[in-house]
Enzyme design. Structure first.
Site, PDB file in Angstrom:
ATOM      1  CG  ASP A 163      37.688  45.218  35.980  1.00 23.45           C
ATOM      2  OD1 ASP A 163      37.237  46.377  36.016  1.00 23.45           O
ATOM      3  OD2 ASP A 163      38.383  44.727  36.889  1.00 23.45           O
ATOM      4  CG  HIS A 222      34.956  38.353  41.947  1.00 21.09           C
ATOM      5  ND1 HIS A 222      34.755  38.361  43.307  1.00 21.09           N
ATOM      6  CD2 HIS A 222      34.998  39.646  41.559  1.00 21.09           C
ATOM      7  CE1 HIS A 222      34.666  39.611  43.713  1.00 21.09           C
ATOM      8  NE2 HIS A 222      34.812  40.425  42.685  1.00 21.09           N
TER       9      HIS A 222
HETATM   10  C1  LIG Z   1      37.164  44.943  40.030  1.00 21.19           C
HETATM   11  C2  LIG Z   1      37.929  43.701  40.224  1.00 21.19           C
HETATM   12  O1  LIG Z   1      38.916  43.724  40.912  1.00 21.19           O
HETATM   13  S1  LIG Z   1      37.347  42.308  39.539  1.00 21.19           S
HETATM   14  C3  LIG Z   1      38.786  41.321  39.227  1.00 21.19           C
HETATM   15  C4  LIG Z   1      39.608  41.913  38.114  1.00 21.19           C
HETATM   16  N1  LIG Z   1      40.786  41.089  37.799  1.00 21.19           N
HETATM   17  C5  LIG Z   1      40.841  40.304  36.706  1.00 21.19           C
HETATM   18  O2  LIG Z   1      39.933  40.227  35.899  1.00 21.19           O
HETATM   19  C6  LIG Z   1      42.147  39.566  36.502  1.00 21.19           C
HETATM   20  C7  LIG Z   1      41.909  38.108  36.141  1.00 21.19           C
HETATM   21  N2  LIG Z   1      41.391  37.372  37.266  1.00 21.19           N
HETATM   22  C8  LIG Z   1      42.210  36.957  38.279  1.00 21.19           C
HETATM   23  O3  LIG Z   1      43.435  37.161  38.265  1.00 21.19           O
HETATM   24  C9  LIG Z   1      41.588  36.251  39.467  1.00 21.19           C
HETATM   25  O4  LIG Z   1      40.421  35.557  39.085  1.00 21.19           O
HETATM   26  C10 LIG Z   1      41.256  37.229  40.631  1.00 21.19           C
HETATM   27  C11 LIG Z   1      42.490  38.066  40.969  1.00 21.19           C
HETATM   28  C12 LIG Z   1      40.131  38.160  40.244  1.00 21.19           C
HETATM   29  C13 LIG Z   1      40.817  36.423  41.847  1.00 21.19           C
HETATM   30  O5  LIG Z   1      41.943  35.769  42.296  1.00 21.19           O
HETATM   31  P1  LIG Z   1      41.984  34.540  43.337  1.00 21.19           P
HETATM   32  O6  LIG Z   1      40.744  34.440  44.085  1.00 21.19           O
HETATM   33  O7  LIG Z   1      43.243  34.736  44.097  1.00 21.19           O
HETATM   34  O8  LIG Z   1      42.071  33.298  42.405  1.00 21.19           O
HETATM   35  P2  LIG Z   1      43.407  32.652  41.837  1.00 21.19           P
HETATM   36  O9  LIG Z   1      44.206  33.673  41.082  1.00 21.19           O
HETATM   37  O10 LIG Z   1      44.089  31.957  42.968  1.00 21.19           O
HETATM   38  O11 LIG Z   1      42.784  31.630  40.824  1.00 21.19           O
HETATM   39  C14 LIG Z   1      42.266  30.348  41.180  1.00 21.19           C
HETATM   40  C15 LIG Z   1      42.418  29.424  39.980  1.00 21.19           C
HETATM   41  O12 LIG Z   1      41.649  29.919  38.888  1.00 21.19           O
HETATM   42  C16 LIG Z   1      42.465  30.288  37.805  1.00 21.19           C
HETATM   43  N3  LIG Z   1      42.014  31.591  37.304  1.00 21.19           N
HETATM   44  C17 LIG Z   1      41.506  32.592  38.047  1.00 21.19           C
HETATM   45  N4  LIG Z   1      41.225  33.628  37.265  1.00 21.19           N
HETATM   46  C18 LIG Z   1      41.554  33.272  36.013  1.00 21.19           C
HETATM   47  C19 LIG Z   1      41.485  33.926  34.783  1.00 21.19           C
HETATM   48  N5  LIG Z   1      41.012  35.167  34.697  1.00 21.19           N
HETATM   49  N6  LIG Z   1      41.899  33.270  33.680  1.00 21.19           N
HETATM   50  C20 LIG Z   1      42.370  32.013  33.771  1.00 21.19           C
HETATM   51  N7  LIG Z   1      42.461  31.340  34.929  1.00 21.19           N
HETATM   52  C21 LIG Z   1      42.062  31.967  36.041  1.00 21.19           C
HETATM   53  C22 LIG Z   1      43.875  30.431  38.378  1.00 21.19           C
HETATM   54  O13 LIG Z   1      44.871  30.254  37.409  1.00 21.19           O
HETATM   55  C23 LIG Z   1      43.852  29.363  39.443  1.00 21.19           C
HETATM   56  O14 LIG Z   1      44.026  28.129  38.828  1.00 21.19           O
HETATM   57  P3  LIG Z   1      44.893  26.964  39.528  1.00 21.19           P
HETATM   58  O15 LIG Z   1      44.149  26.661  40.797  1.00 21.19           O
HETATM   59  O16 LIG Z   1      44.861  25.881  38.517  1.00 21.19           O
HETATM   60  O17 LIG Z   1      46.235  27.555  39.764  1.00 21.19           O
HETATM   61  O1  LIG Z   2      35.638  42.693  45.247  1.00 17.24           O
HETATM   62  C1  LIG Z   2      36.672  42.453  44.632  1.00 17.24           C
HETATM   63  O2  LIG Z   2      37.573  41.669  45.029  1.00 17.24           O
HETATM   64  C2  LIG Z   2      36.938  43.112  43.336  1.00 17.24           C
HETATM   65  C3  LIG Z   2      35.744  43.734  42.718  1.00 17.24           C
HETATM   66  O3  LIG Z   2      34.950  43.092  42.073  1.00 17.24           O
HETATM   67  C4  LIG Z   2      35.520  45.156  42.931  1.00 17.24           C
HETATM   68  O4  LIG Z   2      36.299  45.796  43.646  1.00 17.24           O
HETATM   69  O5  LIG Z   2      34.548  45.701  42.381  1.00 17.24           O
END
Ligand SMILES: CC(=O)SCCNC(=O)CCNC(=O)[C@H](O)C(C)(C)COP(=O)(O)OP(=O)(O)OC[C@H]1O[C@@H](n2cnc3c(N)ncnc32)[C@H](O)[C@@H]1OP(=O)(O)O
Ligand SMILES: O=C([O-])CC(=O)C(=O)O
Length: 371
Positions: free
Chosen positions: A308, A257
């Site tokens: 999620d 997150h």
């Molecule tokens: C309702 C919602 O929107 S909740 C979020 C739903 N999305 C997901 O579940 C998709 C999976 N999760 C992700 O892609 C990310 O954690 C996000 C998009 C939620 C947050 O993204 P950001 O804050 O931009 O984090 P970012 O993608 O830069 O990740 C930071 C580090 O953690 C790692 N990381 C983050 N999430 C994950 C994951 N789910 N699985 C594995 N590694 C991860 C990244 O690979 C990165 O590693 P690095 O620094 O070695 O390159």
């Molecule tokens: O806040 C965020 O970036 C994503 C999330 O968890 C939501 O929209 O519920």
């Protein structure tokens, strides 16, 4: 000017709708744990739109307005027959259908506070009917008309399946709606606010937000979690599957997150529901697999599950088709988008940040024959 990638940590607006402070989520100052245990989704809609919990008559009035506005125009039902419905993603269908709804609303471009509130009710009331009608039409079934005597949660499940849900199903779905309703300046809400800050209409704002929610890094992750659980199939396969993904530096959907560090406070409620419902429906493997994935991903990457992750097995246990999971997120989040849109209108300024230019320096135009 130096850009902050992904606007991480940038505070882009003030808001009184919801807050995330030290991993605690509140709607208008009410802890999500409190609301998840006690509130109906209708109460939460009122809270988000009015900044206070409703009294009995205010709640009755809102419930009545939502029920009375749940039907969708026949033209919108008919349009589901005009494209290859079995080949499109329901989020694409919902995005287009909400935009289409705006064309049948004579007040779409009336920008008074009163007209915007009436449109807020209509949009919130009709999105569930759009989702359930789409889902039934693509199965070759008749749409089920909304009822005025059921709760918001029960009515959705009824319109989807044609059967009244059990009390347990209604309670679980209501809680899921409460948990997904708002979340500060997440990507889809920010999108909605950017859109309406140009003084575009509320249908444009909600349509734009649906587009942003669709992506797998945001709301689309819940469907991807279910895809993963289906691919894994049994608890024994979890470890090799997840280890391979992590070794390949692939993301595990439903984890991580941008804002939470210790964990998403909504996840524990969904986890609890997942355990209860998977057991009740004789599919405990989905909970067992989820627990094992949780253990490995958190153990190896220190990433906790987000909203999620466990919602996937909850919706699956409620017998919902997997590609409807993200549209259901939209059914709930519409309430938050609308709250933010109304807040944006009430104290508006165009949202227009800058970009740090990293392209080529000044160049001189070269006629095409000389290139
Ligand atoms: C309702 C919602 O929107 S909740 C979020 C739903 N999305 C997901 O579940 C998709 C999976 N999760 C992700 O892609 C990310 O954690 C996000 C998009 C939620 C947050 O993204 P950001 O804050 O931009 O984090 P970012 O993608 O830069 O990740 C930071 C580090 O953690 C790692 N990381 C983050 N999430 C994950 C994951 N789910 N699985 C594995 N590694 C991860 C990244 O690979 C990165 O590693 P690095 O620094 O070695 O390159
Ligand atoms: O806040 C965020 O970036 C994503 C999330 O968890 C939501 O929209 O519920």
């Amino acid at each position: 000017m130096t850009a902050t990638k992904g606007l991480e940590g940038v505070v882009a607006t003030t808001s009184s709708v919801s807050s995330i402070i030290d991993d605690t989520l509140t709607y208008v100052g009410y802890d999500i744990d409190d609301l998840a245990s006690n509130a109906t989704f209708e109460e939460v809609i009122y809270l988000l739109w009015h900044g206070a919990l409703p009294n009995k008559s205010q709640l009755e009035e809102l419930t009545k307005q939502l029920a009375e506005n749940a039907e969708i125009p026949a033209e919108v039902v008919n349009h589901f027959e005009t494209y290859p419905i079995d080949k499109v993603h329901p989020m694409g269908a919902l995005r287009t259908a909400v935009s289409l709804l705006g064309l049948y609303d004579e007040e779409a471009d009336v920008m008074s506070e009163e007209a915007n509130y009436r449109k807020a009710i209509r949009i919130q009331a009709k999105i569930p009917t759009l989702v359930t009608t789409f889902a039934r039409v693509r199965q070759g079934k008749e749409a089920v008309a909304p009822r005025t005597d059921l709760s918001f949660a029960a009515n959705f499940l009824y319109m989807l399946s044609g059967n009244e849900p059990t009390a347990i199903e209604e309670e679980a779905f209501n809680k899921a709606l409460v948990l997904h309703a708002d979340h500060e300046l997440n990507a889809s809400t920010f999108t909605a606010r950017v859109c309406v800050a140009t003084l575009a209409d509320i249908y444009s704002g909600v349509t734009a937000a649906i587009g942003a929610l669709k992506g797998p890094l945001h709301g689309g992750a819940n469907e991807q979690v279910m895809k993963m659980l289906t691919e894994i199939g049994s608890v024994d396969n979890v470890e090799p599957y997840i280890n391979e993904k992590l070794a390949n530096k692939e993301k595990i959907m439903g984890f991580g997150h941008r804002v939470y560090r210790k964990g998403d406070p909504r996840a524990k409620h969904l986890k609890e529901m997942s355990q209860k419902l998977t057991e009740l429906t004789g599919q405990p493997q989905y909970y067992d697999m989820s627990i094992k994935i949780h253990e490995i991903v958190t153990g190896q990457k220190n990433l906790p599950p987000n909203v999620d992750f466990y919602s996937a097995s909850v919706y699956h246990s409620l017998g919902i088709e997997h590609d409807l999971f993200t549209p259901i997120f939209a059914v709930s989040r519409a309430s938050g988008w609308i709250a933010h849109i109304l807040e944006q209108y009430s104290n508006n300024r165009l949202i227009r940040p800058r970009a740090e230019y990293v392209g080529p320096g000044m160049q001189k135009y070269v006629p095409i024959e000389n290139r």
